[in-house]
Design an enzyme around this catalytic site. Structure first.
Site, PDB file in Angstrom:
ATOM      1  N   PRO A   6       1.031  -1.250  -0.054  1.00 45.69           N
ATOM      2  CA  PRO A   6       0.152   0.040   0.006  1.00 45.69           C
ATOM      3  C   PRO A   6       0.766   1.180   0.190  1.00 45.69           C
ATOM      4  CG  PRO A   6       0.061  -1.012   2.271  1.00 45.69           C
ATOM      5  CD  PRO A   6       0.818  -1.984   1.255  1.00 45.69           C
ATOM      6  N   CYS A   7       1.610   1.416  -1.168  1.00 42.80           N
ATOM      7  CA  CYS A   7       2.414   2.696  -1.170  1.00 42.80           C
ATOM      8  C   CYS A   7       1.468   4.163  -0.980  1.00 42.80           C
ATOM      9  CB  CYS A   7       3.471   2.759  -2.520  1.00 42.80           C
ATOM     10  SG  CYS A   7       2.327   2.502  -3.961  1.00 42.80           S
ATOM     11  N   HIS A   8       0.379   3.971  -1.384  1.00 44.20           N
ATOM     12  CA  HIS A   8      -0.518   4.998  -1.304  1.00 44.20           C
ATOM     13  C   HIS A   8      -0.917   5.631   0.157  1.00 44.20           C
ATOM     14  CE1 HIS A   8      -3.323   1.714  -0.633  1.00 44.20           C
ATOM     15  NE2 HIS A   8      -4.276   2.565   0.030  1.00 44.20           N
TER      16      HIS A   8
END
Length: 184
Positions: A133-135
């Site tokens: 989940p780089c967001h």
């Protein structure tokens, strides 16, 4: 590697997998031809998902519909991914739905706040966004920072909004019910 496309409420996603696990995920925002071009690099071919991949696709569809999804148990194939990036991704996988962290916080966990740019590079190179989940990684001021997926920072903000996160809130505040101090 095998690949396929699938539709969600957010648009068309693409997914790539090997026998070891999910190796690629392409977020919506590209037309079908561009989506296939990005997924099919390195000789990937169209494939029919087995049960494990079909389950991941169902989870992505649920996420796109606004449901709380925990991708942390998903088997990943990070073969060919740099060791530093794998370490950063492993830490990031501990950041759950509706939570955020910062590039600096991940860098500190990796041993040196000076690694913040390297963490940013790892997030930009993430082959499996959403599942890794780089967001959920924000700049130190709580602003979204960059996002290399189609739609850039606006796509990141939409993903965070699905999780009830208002960018601009200081990381961690949402867990305590605090509002964004800049917005009142």
């Amino acid at each position: 590697m095998r690949i396929t496309l699938f539709d969600t409420e957010l648009g068309a996603f693409g997914i790539g997998w090997t026998d070891a696990g999910i190796a690629r995920l392409q977020l919506p925002g590209l037309d079908e031809a561009a989506l296939l071009t990005r997924l099919a690099r390195d000789g990937a071919v169209a494939g029919q998902p087995g049960a494990a991949v079909a389950d991941v696709i169902a989870q992505v569809k649920a996420y796109a519909a606004g449901k709380v999804v925990d991708f942390s148990p998903v088997a990943l194939d990070l073969g060919g991914v740099a060791a530093f990036h794998r370490r950063a991704y492993a830490l990031l996988l501990q950041t759950g739905w509706g939570e955020t962290t910062t590039y600096g916080a991940l860098a500190r966990q990796l041993g040196d706040v000076g690694l913040s740019r390297a963490v940013g590079q790892a997030m930009g190179a993430n082959p499996i966004p959403l599942i890794i989940p780089c967001h959920r990684v924000l700049a130190c001021n709580g602003k979204p920072g960059g996002f290399s997926a189609p739609g850039g920072a606006e796509a990141k903000l939409r993903m965070l909004a699905l999780e009830g996160v208002a960018a601009g809130a200081h990381p961690g505040q949402l867990a305590f019910g605090f509002q964004d101090l800049e917005r009142g």
